[in-house]
Motif scaffolding. Structure first.
Motif, mmCIF file in Angstrom:
data_model
loop_
_atom_site.group_PDB
_atom_site.id
_atom_site.type_symbol
_atom_site.label_atom_id
_atom_site.label_comp_id
_atom_site.label_asym_id
_atom_site.label_seq_id
_atom_site.Cartn_x
_atom_site.Cartn_y
_atom_site.Cartn_z
ATOM 1 N N THR A 74 5.717 8.099 2.558
ATOM 2 C CA THR A 74 5.079 6.784 1.400
ATOM 3 C C THR A 74 6.148 6.455 0.965
ATOM 4 O O THR A 74 7.322 7.527 0.372
ATOM 5 C CB THR A 74 4.048 7.155 1.196
ATOM 6 N N TYR A 75 5.659 6.144 -1.140
ATOM 7 C CA TYR A 75 6.604 5.567 -1.334
ATOM 8 C C TYR A 75 5.730 5.870 -2.521
ATOM 9 O O TYR A 75 4.730 5.702 -2.855
ATOM 10 C CB TYR A 75 7.619 4.673 -0.912
ATOM 11 N N THR A 76 6.834 6.065 -3.684
ATOM 12 C CA THR A 76 6.110 5.826 -4.963
ATOM 13 C C THR A 76 6.998 5.804 -6.341
ATOM 14 O O THR A 76 8.462 6.024 -6.342
ATOM 15 C CB THR A 76 5.823 7.466 -6.259
ATOM 16 N N ASP B 254 0.811 -0.911 -0.153
ATOM 17 C CA ASP B 254 0.075 -0.083 0.043
ATOM 18 C C ASP B 254 0.841 1.118 -0.097
ATOM 19 O O ASP B 254 0.349 2.053 0.349
ATOM 20 C CB ASP B 254 -0.850 0.347 1.439
ATOM 21 N N LYS B 255 1.938 1.637 -0.282
ATOM 22 C CA LYS B 255 3.020 2.469 -0.929
ATOM 23 C C LYS B 255 3.398 2.353 0.344
ATOM 24 O O LYS B 255 3.808 4.744 0.335
ATOM 25 C CB LYS B 255 2.088 3.212 -1.359
ATOM 26 N N LYS B 256 3.659 2.428 2.018
ATOM 27 C CA LYS B 256 4.366 2.757 3.004
ATOM 28 C C LYS B 256 5.401 2.631 3.033
ATOM 29 O O LYS B 256 6.104 0.813 2.218
ATOM 30 C CB LYS B 256 3.610 1.986 4.182
ATOM 31 N N TYR B 257 6.478 2.919 3.901
ATOM 32 C CA TYR B 257 7.902 3.368 4.389
ATOM 33 C C TYR B 257 8.226 2.854 5.501
ATOM 34 O O TYR B 257 8.063 4.450 5.756
ATOM 35 C CB TYR B 257 8.534 3.578 3.099
#
Length: 149
Positions: free
Chosen positions: A94-96, A69-72
């Motif tokens: 968060t990351y993309t 879910d794009k968490k870092y």
């Protein structure tokens, strides 16, 4: 310093094995999981010389975790006064991933970006701006991160 090593990222970042450059060629699922930094290098801008940086026993325990879910999250360790490795800091973000680049966003004015050089099931290699001009040529050096599961 941890955000430089990150990614401190992170990072932050570097390796994708793919045959073309469009976003569809990047298997984002391959980055999901927990990674350990096993090696970092500095590439000098003046002569492109690459120098290994030594990680101490506690830095070897640092982890980067990417979720579906794009968490870092990043956990860094340091030695306490007895020499035991203890958690120094934990960061969540968060990351993309776009065009072989990863961006970790900590807050509105705080982010880390890296180029993904290679990504396999068990290895991630990224490079990013080191943020310092060590060789005094008016250009920042590049840091290369090698991570393994």
């Amino acid at each position: 310093m941890k955000k430089i090593i990150l990614p401190s990222i992170f990072a932050f970042g570097l390796l994708f094995s793919c045959n073309n450059d469009d976003d569809s060629s990047i298997d984002n699922a391959n980055i999901v999981g927990t990674w350990n930094i096993v090696k970092t290098q500095i590439q000098y801008s003046k002569d492109n010389k690459i120098v290994d940086q030594k990680l101490d026993a506690c830095e070897d325990k640092n982890t980067l975790t990417f979720t579906n879910d794009k968490k870092y999250s990043y956990v860094s360790y340091e030695a306490d006064n007895t020499g035991k490795c203890v958690i120094e800091d934990t960061e969540n973000a968060t990351y993309t991933i776009t065009d072989k680049k990863i961006k970790v966003v900590y807050g509105p004015d705080d982010s880390f970006e890296a180029e993904i050089i290679s990504l396999t099931k068990n290895e991630l290699v990224m490079k990013s701006n080191y943020g310092e001009d060590l060789d005094k040529d008016a250009k920042d050096e590049i840091e290369i991160y090698y991570l393994k599961r």
